[in-house]
Design an enzyme around this catalytic site. Sequence first.
Site, mmCIF file in Angstrom:
data_model
loop_
_atom_site.group_PDB
_atom_site.id
_atom_site.type_symbol
_atom_site.label_atom_id
_atom_site.label_comp_id
_atom_site.label_asym_id
_atom_site.label_seq_id
_atom_site.Cartn_x
_atom_site.Cartn_y
_atom_site.Cartn_z
ATOM 1 N N ILE A 38 1.022 -1.310 -0.121
ATOM 2 C CA ILE A 38 0.130 -0.195 0.151
ATOM 3 C C ILE A 38 0.776 1.120 -0.477
ATOM 4 O O ILE A 38 0.063 2.649 -0.011
ATOM 5 C CB ILE A 38 -0.993 -0.674 1.052
ATOM 6 C CG1 ILE A 38 -0.300 -0.394 2.608
ATOM 7 C CG2 ILE A 38 -1.797 -1.014 0.984
ATOM 8 C CD1 ILE A 38 -1.121 0.759 3.793
ATOM 9 N N THR A 63 0.693 -2.275 12.734
ATOM 10 C CA THR A 63 -0.375 -2.925 14.186
ATOM 11 C C THR A 63 0.492 -2.973 15.787
ATOM 12 O O THR A 63 -0.514 -3.512 16.545
ATOM 13 C CB THR A 63 -0.613 -4.039 13.968
ATOM 14 O OG1 THR A 63 -0.465 -4.927 13.723
ATOM 15 C CG2 THR A 63 -2.469 -3.666 12.841
ATOM 16 N N TYR A 126 -0.230 4.618 17.383
ATOM 17 C CA TYR A 126 -0.722 4.125 16.431
ATOM 18 C C TYR A 126 -1.995 4.700 16.623
ATOM 19 O O TYR A 126 -2.203 4.946 15.725
ATOM 20 C CB TYR A 126 -0.618 2.713 17.350
ATOM 21 C CG TYR A 126 -1.705 2.077 16.719
ATOM 22 C CD1 TYR A 126 -1.472 1.251 15.686
ATOM 23 C CD2 TYR A 126 -2.320 1.184 17.751
ATOM 24 C CE1 TYR A 126 -2.779 -0.044 15.410
ATOM 25 C CE2 TYR A 126 -3.707 1.199 16.838
ATOM 26 C CZ TYR A 126 -3.810 0.321 15.964
ATOM 27 O OH TYR A 126 -4.783 -0.302 15.086
#
Length: 287
Positions: A38, A63, A126
């Site tokens: 991506i 993640t 995050y």
Amino acid sequence: MKIVVLGASGQLGSCLKRVAAERSINDISFPSEQEGNILDEALLDKLFNAEKPSFVINCAAYTAVDKAEDEQDICRKVNRDGAAYIAKACAAHGTTLIHISTDFVFKGDVTGLLMETDPAEPENIYGLTKLEGEAAIAEILAQHFTLRTSWLYSEYGNNFVKTMLRLGGERDQLGVIVDQVGSPTYAIDLAGAILDIIASDSKEYGIYHYSNEGVTSWYDFAKAVFDISETEIKLNPVKTSEYVTKAVRPAYSVMDKTKIKTAFGIQIPYWRDSLALCLERLAAEKV
Ligand SMILES: NC(=O)c1ccc[n+]([C@@H]2O[C@H](COP(=O)([O-])OP(=O)(O)OC[C@H]3O[C@@H](n4cnc5c(N)ncnc54)[C@H](OP(=O)(O)O)[C@@H]3O)[C@@H](O)[C@H]2O)c1
């Protein structure tokens, strides 16, 4: 109606593969990270030209919540810039995007149900980069469903349930955080909800909350894992203040799911019922 799943080899991507097969959905592809990185806009363009997808499901993300505190740049690249690149490709090709975000966009200091419209105020890198990803998508693309979820687990990848089962086999006692409260989500249920949204052909784009029903602490979640799997272990409640991690996590994040249930007629299972199903599948797969 072609569907392309990005980040297909992760936990949610694996669950989508399973649920799509169970539902006999064949017009769906799961490119590898080499085919669907991506962060590579040219590669994404090539993929979109070849597949001409009606829907793209973005499961790709950075993640590692604690590691992100030390790896801000790469975390932001994947969670913000990667999301933006996918949104750009979707806009150029008339594709609808289903993107996954997190309850970590919230501060976690409200002991009520969090609505999609409530102010987001992430406490860690995050969560911040996931919020930036949400904003980037919303700026570029109208045709998106962004699903915030929490405490994902399944038979696939690394997750809390699998860690508890492993530790349960290695130790006779274990400390688990008791003062962080939220809602677990069986990633198989989330995968089903995503495919339900696609099947609904709805144009009610925007942000939605999805987790399993019910509320628990990490301690009670672990207790349920050990009770259901009949594992003998002494569990000790641990306070967040006694277990220091790099990233600060929300103390209380329970999301209101009325919007997703109303818009798509989705029925959400209770967290303990889904946990029992996952544990049953894990046990069966071990045999
Ligand atoms: N896990 C949770 O508890 C949780 C909670 C709330 C929300 N979410 C969100 O739910 C979504 C799915 O999470 P998950 O548990 O399935 O995560 P996961 O298992 O870590 O899967 C993410 C996948 O993305 C891949 N990826 C990373 N960078 C990429 C890139 N540049 N191009 C393509 N793929 C890339 C990863 O590959 P590598 O492994 O090779 O890096 C991995 O396979 C994510 O958006 C996450 O933020 C997760």
